[in-house]
Write a protein that holds these residues in place. Structure first.
Motif, PDB file in Angstrom:
ATOM      1  N   LYS A 157      42.813  69.958  65.029  1.00  0.00           N
ATOM      2  CA  LYS A 157      42.404  68.854  65.898  1.00  0.00           C
ATOM      3  C   LYS A 157      41.308  68.024  65.215  1.00  0.00           C
ATOM      4  O   LYS A 157      41.353  66.794  65.230  1.00  0.00           O
ATOM      5  CB  LYS A 157      41.893  69.398  67.233  1.00  0.00           C
ATOM      6  N   GLN A 158      40.331  68.700  64.623  1.00  0.00           N
ATOM      7  CA  GLN A 158      39.259  67.995  63.928  1.00  0.00           C
ATOM      8  C   GLN A 158      39.819  67.194  62.759  1.00  0.00           C
ATOM      9  O   GLN A 158      39.389  66.064  62.521  1.00  0.00           O
ATOM     10  CB  GLN A 158      38.207  68.982  63.413  1.00  0.00           C
ATOM     11  N   GLN A 159      40.787  67.770  62.049  1.00  0.00           N
ATOM     12  CA  GLN A 159      41.384  67.069  60.911  1.00  0.00           C
ATOM     13  C   GLN A 159      42.017  65.754  61.344  1.00  0.00           C
ATOM     14  O   GLN A 159      41.835  64.733  60.694  1.00  0.00           O
ATOM     15  CB  GLN A 159      42.439  67.947  60.226  1.00  0.00           C
ATOM     16  N   SER A 160      42.747  65.786  62.439  1.00  0.00           N
ATOM     17  CA  SER A 160      43.403  64.552  62.894  1.00  0.00           C
ATOM     18  C   SER A 160      42.373  63.518  63.345  1.00  0.00           C
ATOM     19  O   SER A 160      42.525  62.326  63.077  1.00  0.00           O
ATOM     20  CB  SER A 160      44.423  64.836  63.995  1.00  0.00           C
ATOM     21  N   GLN A 161      41.308  63.970  64.013  1.00  0.00           N
ATOM     22  CA  GLN A 161      40.263  63.042  64.452  1.00  0.00           C
ATOM     23  C   GLN A 161      39.505  62.454  63.265  1.00  0.00           C
ATOM     24  O   GLN A 161      39.216  61.257  63.232  1.00  0.00           O
ATOM     25  CB  GLN A 161      39.287  63.755  65.397  1.00  0.00           C
ATOM     26  N   VAL A 162      39.193  63.311  62.291  1.00  0.00           N
ATOM     27  CA  VAL A 162      38.472  62.853  61.101  1.00  0.00           C
ATOM     28  C   VAL A 162      39.353  61.897  60.303  1.00  0.00           C
ATOM     29  O   VAL A 162      38.883  60.864  59.814  1.00  0.00           O
ATOM     30  CB  VAL A 162      38.013  64.049  60.234  1.00  0.00           C
ATOM     31  N   LYS A 163      40.643  62.218  60.205  1.00  0.00           N
ATOM     32  CA  LYS A 163      41.548  61.343  59.447  1.00  0.00           C
ATOM     33  C   LYS A 163      41.610  59.957  60.078  1.00  0.00           C
ATOM     34  O   LYS A 163      41.609  58.947  59.378  1.00  0.00           O
ATOM     35  CB  LYS A 163      42.942  61.944  59.356  1.00  0.00           C
ATOM     36  N   GLU A 164      41.632  59.905  61.389  1.00  0.00           N
ATOM     37  CA  GLU A 164      41.644  58.628  62.102  1.00  0.00           C
ATOM     38  C   GLU A 164      40.387  57.810  61.758  1.00  0.00           C
ATOM     39  O   GLU A 164      40.465  56.619  61.460  1.00  0.00           O
ATOM     40  CB  GLU A 164      41.703  58.907  63.607  1.00  0.00           C
ATOM     41  N   LEU A 165      39.245  58.473  61.771  1.00  0.00           N
ATOM     42  CA  LEU A 165      37.977  57.824  61.442  1.00  0.00           C
ATOM     43  C   LEU A 165      37.960  57.381  59.977  1.00  0.00           C
ATOM     44  O   LEU A 165      37.552  56.258  59.664  1.00  0.00           O
ATOM     45  CB  LEU A 165      36.808  58.774  61.728  1.00  0.00           C
ATOM     46  N   MET A 166      38.419  58.239  59.088  1.00  0.00           N
ATOM     47  CA  MET A 166      38.448  57.907  57.657  1.00  0.00           C
ATOM     48  C   MET A 166      39.401  56.740  57.389  1.00  0.00           C
ATOM     49  O   MET A 166      39.142  55.898  56.531  1.00  0.00           O
ATOM     50  CB  MET A 166      38.870  59.118  56.817  1.00  0.00           C
ATOM     51  N   LEU A 167      40.498  56.675  58.143  1.00  0.00           N
ATOM     52  CA  LEU A 167      41.451  55.582  57.986  1.00  0.00           C
ATOM     53  C   LEU A 167      40.814  54.259  58.408  1.00  0.00           C
ATOM     54  O   LEU A 167      40.945  53.241  57.716  1.00  0.00           O
ATOM     55  CB  LEU A 167      42.724  55.854  58.785  1.00  0.00           C
ATOM     56  N   GLU A 168      40.089  54.273  59.523  1.00  0.00           N
ATOM     57  CA  GLU A 168      39.375  53.072  59.959  1.00  0.00           C
ATOM     58  C   GLU A 168      38.425  52.592  58.866  1.00  0.00           C
ATOM     59  O   GLU A 168      38.364  51.398  58.562  1.00  0.00           O
ATOM     60  CB  GLU A 168      38.527  53.366  61.214  1.00  0.00           C
TER      61      GLU A 168
END
Length: 122
Positions: free
Chosen positions: A26-37
């Protein structure tokens, strides 16, 4: 890194954080979203700078320099983005992970600063 897509940059950054902080799925998907932004924003800023540079080179009479007001606005925008990132990371990570992430951020920025000094930029 600049030739990579924003998606690739976000994936790599997320994997590095996963290794460093032992992130859950779950953290990976949230962090990936932030990193993509962040990667998309960086790409946009790089494109703006490249356009300004090419415009300046095409018109030798035109020398574009930022006014003090523009510089202050840019610094404020950058700091606002950093604050927003910190808040989002704090919401995603556990307190132990966040502490470790904070320490790595300080080191990362310190390395960049020392590289600039070595190049003669201040």
């Amino acid at each position: 890194m600049k030739n990579m897509s924003a998606e690739d940059q976000a994936t790599i950054a997320t994997k590095k954080l996963t290794l460093a902080l032992d992130l859950t799925e779950k953290q990976q998907s949230q962090v990936k979203e932030l990193m993509l932004e962040q990667a998309i924003h960086r790409k946009e800023k790089m494109a703006e700078r490249a356009k300004m540079k090419s415009d300046t080179e095409n018109d030798t009479k035109l020398k574009v320099e930022k006014t003090d007001e523009q510089k202050i606005k840019a610094v404020n925008e950058r700091l606002d983005r950093q604050i927003e990132t910190k808040q989002k990371m704090k919401a995603i990570l556990t307190s132990e992970q966040y502490e470790k992430w904070e320490k790595t951020q300080g080191r990362r920025h310190g390395k960049a600063k020392s590289k600039r000094k070595m190049k003669g930029d201040h």
